[in-house]
Design an enzyme around this catalytic site. Structure first.
Site, PDB file in Angstrom:
ATOM      1  N   ASP A   1       1.780  -1.990  -5.035  1.00  0.00           N
ATOM      2  CA  ASP A   1       1.533  -0.974  -4.005  1.00  0.00           C
ATOM      3  C   ASP A   1       2.783  -0.798  -3.595  1.00  0.00           C
ATOM      4  O   ASP A   1       3.639  -1.502  -2.959  1.00  0.00           O
ATOM      5  CB  ASP A   1       0.363  -0.941  -3.064  1.00  0.00           C
ATOM      6  CG  ASP A   1       0.354  -1.937  -2.102  1.00  0.00           C
ATOM      7  OD1 ASP A   1       1.079  -2.019  -1.156  1.00  0.00           O
ATOM      8  OD2 ASP A   1      -0.278  -3.008  -2.510  1.00  0.00           O
TER       9      ASP A   1
ATOM     10  N   ASP B   1      -6.407   2.701   3.331  1.00  0.00           N
ATOM     11  CA  ASP B   1      -5.950   1.662   4.053  1.00  0.00           C
ATOM     12  C   ASP B   1      -6.357   1.344   5.378  1.00  0.00           C
ATOM     13  O   ASP B   1      -5.910   2.194   6.065  1.00  0.00           O
ATOM     14  CB  ASP B   1      -4.566   1.576   3.701  1.00  0.00           C
ATOM     15  CG  ASP B   1      -3.894   0.477   4.278  1.00  0.00           C
ATOM     16  OD1 ASP B   1      -4.478  -0.214   5.083  1.00  0.00           O
ATOM     17  OD2 ASP B   1      -2.536   0.409   4.182  1.00  0.00           O
TER      18      ASP B   1
ATOM     19  N   GLU C   1      -6.791  -1.001   8.648  1.00  0.00           N
ATOM     20  CA  GLU C   1      -6.412  -2.548   9.098  1.00  0.00           C
ATOM     21  C   GLU C   1      -5.976  -2.502  10.397  1.00  0.00           C
ATOM     22  O   GLU C   1      -6.180  -1.432  11.197  1.00  0.00           O
ATOM     23  CB  GLU C   1      -5.333  -3.026   7.992  1.00  0.00           C
ATOM     24  CG  GLU C   1      -4.273  -2.190   8.124  1.00  0.00           C
ATOM     25  CD  GLU C   1      -2.908  -2.577   7.144  1.00  0.00           C
ATOM     26  OE1 GLU C   1      -2.202  -3.398   7.604  1.00  0.00           O
ATOM     27  OE2 GLU C   1      -2.848  -2.013   6.116  1.00  0.00           O
TER      28      GLU C   1
END
Length: 249
Positions: A44, A133, A135
């Site tokens: 990625d 994403d 986190e």
């Protein structure tokens, strides 16, 4: 994940990883975990990688890639189009991901920004489902969970997912770590049945314990550097299964 607006955090994480990568239990680690070396390789990237040599990446074994498209509701990766289209031109299956900042706006708003700026999907076998994403907060260590309670975090993820599904027809892949998920969502099991898991765990022989609810992983990010540009990933299946996953079969 390959973020592109937090150089200090990237440096700290890279240093920690480079030190940890020397040994685990006294045993040197290979570039690809031996237990999963036969699985399709991917990576990625974000704007940090700038102009990627996609043909070279494919020659080194890249079969898929996720490209950062957006963050919050104000940021767009300026290299997104050339990275996303360049990967496809080189014969690499590609998809887009969004870096979540749940404290800045609603999940619905961030999903709309994402899909409107590259986070779409079509069942052509070359486009991976959109990815979220989520986190620890890279910009404020005192608010690792962005100041949201566990129920609010679950609601935020659900609203993001619902809007992506409404706009694209696919539920997003969820990228996270077991520690973040269990800390910031309280170990929610609300997403495992219909969201593919992209789990991050570095310098280990396997992905380890998964976030609550999931019994298997679809993508494993096992390092933040290696033979391919950006972070290193593996797909949990054959190449034909990867193509089917892209199509939504």
């Amino acid at each position: 994940m390959a973020r592109d607006r937090s150089p200090a955090r990237r440096h700290v994480r890279a240093l920690a990883v480079s030190v940890a990568a020397l040994t685990v239990g006294g045993t040197a680690l290979a570039e690809t975990p031996a237990s999963a070396a036969s699985l399709p390789k991917g990576h990625d990237v974000s704007s940090h990688q700038k102009n990627v040599d996609w043909q070279k990446a494919r020659e080194k074994g890249a079969t898929f890639v996720y490209v950062k498209a957006t963050e919050s509701t104000t940021y767009r990766n300026p290299y997104f189009s050339r990275q996303y289209n360049g990967a496809r031109d080189a014969g690499i299956i590609r998809g887009a991901y969004h870096f979540a900042l749940p404290h800045t706006s609603s999940g619905t708003a961030q999903a709309a920004h994402f899909v409107g700026n590259g986070g779409g999907w079509r069942a052509d076998g070359w486009t991976l489902p959109p990815a979220l994403d989520i986190e620890y907060n890279p910009y404020d260590k005192k608010h690792k969970c962005y100041g949201l309670t566990k129920p609010r975090m679950v609601s935020w993820i659900k609203s993001f997912s619902d809007e992506v599904k409404r706009l694209t027809g696919r539920r997003p892949v969820i990228y996270t770590t077991a520690h973040w998920w269990n800390t910031c969502t309280g170990g929610s099991r609300a997403f495992a049945s219909n969201h593919a898991l992209w789990v991050a765990r570095y310098n280990a022989a396997d992905p380890g314990a998964l976030p609550a609810g999931w019994s298997f992983w679809t993508i494993w990010q096992y390092d933040n550097s290696g033979g391919l540009p950006g972070d290193q990933n593996l797909f949990n299946g054959s190449r034909s299964r990867l193509r089917s996953f892209a199509r939504g079969d």
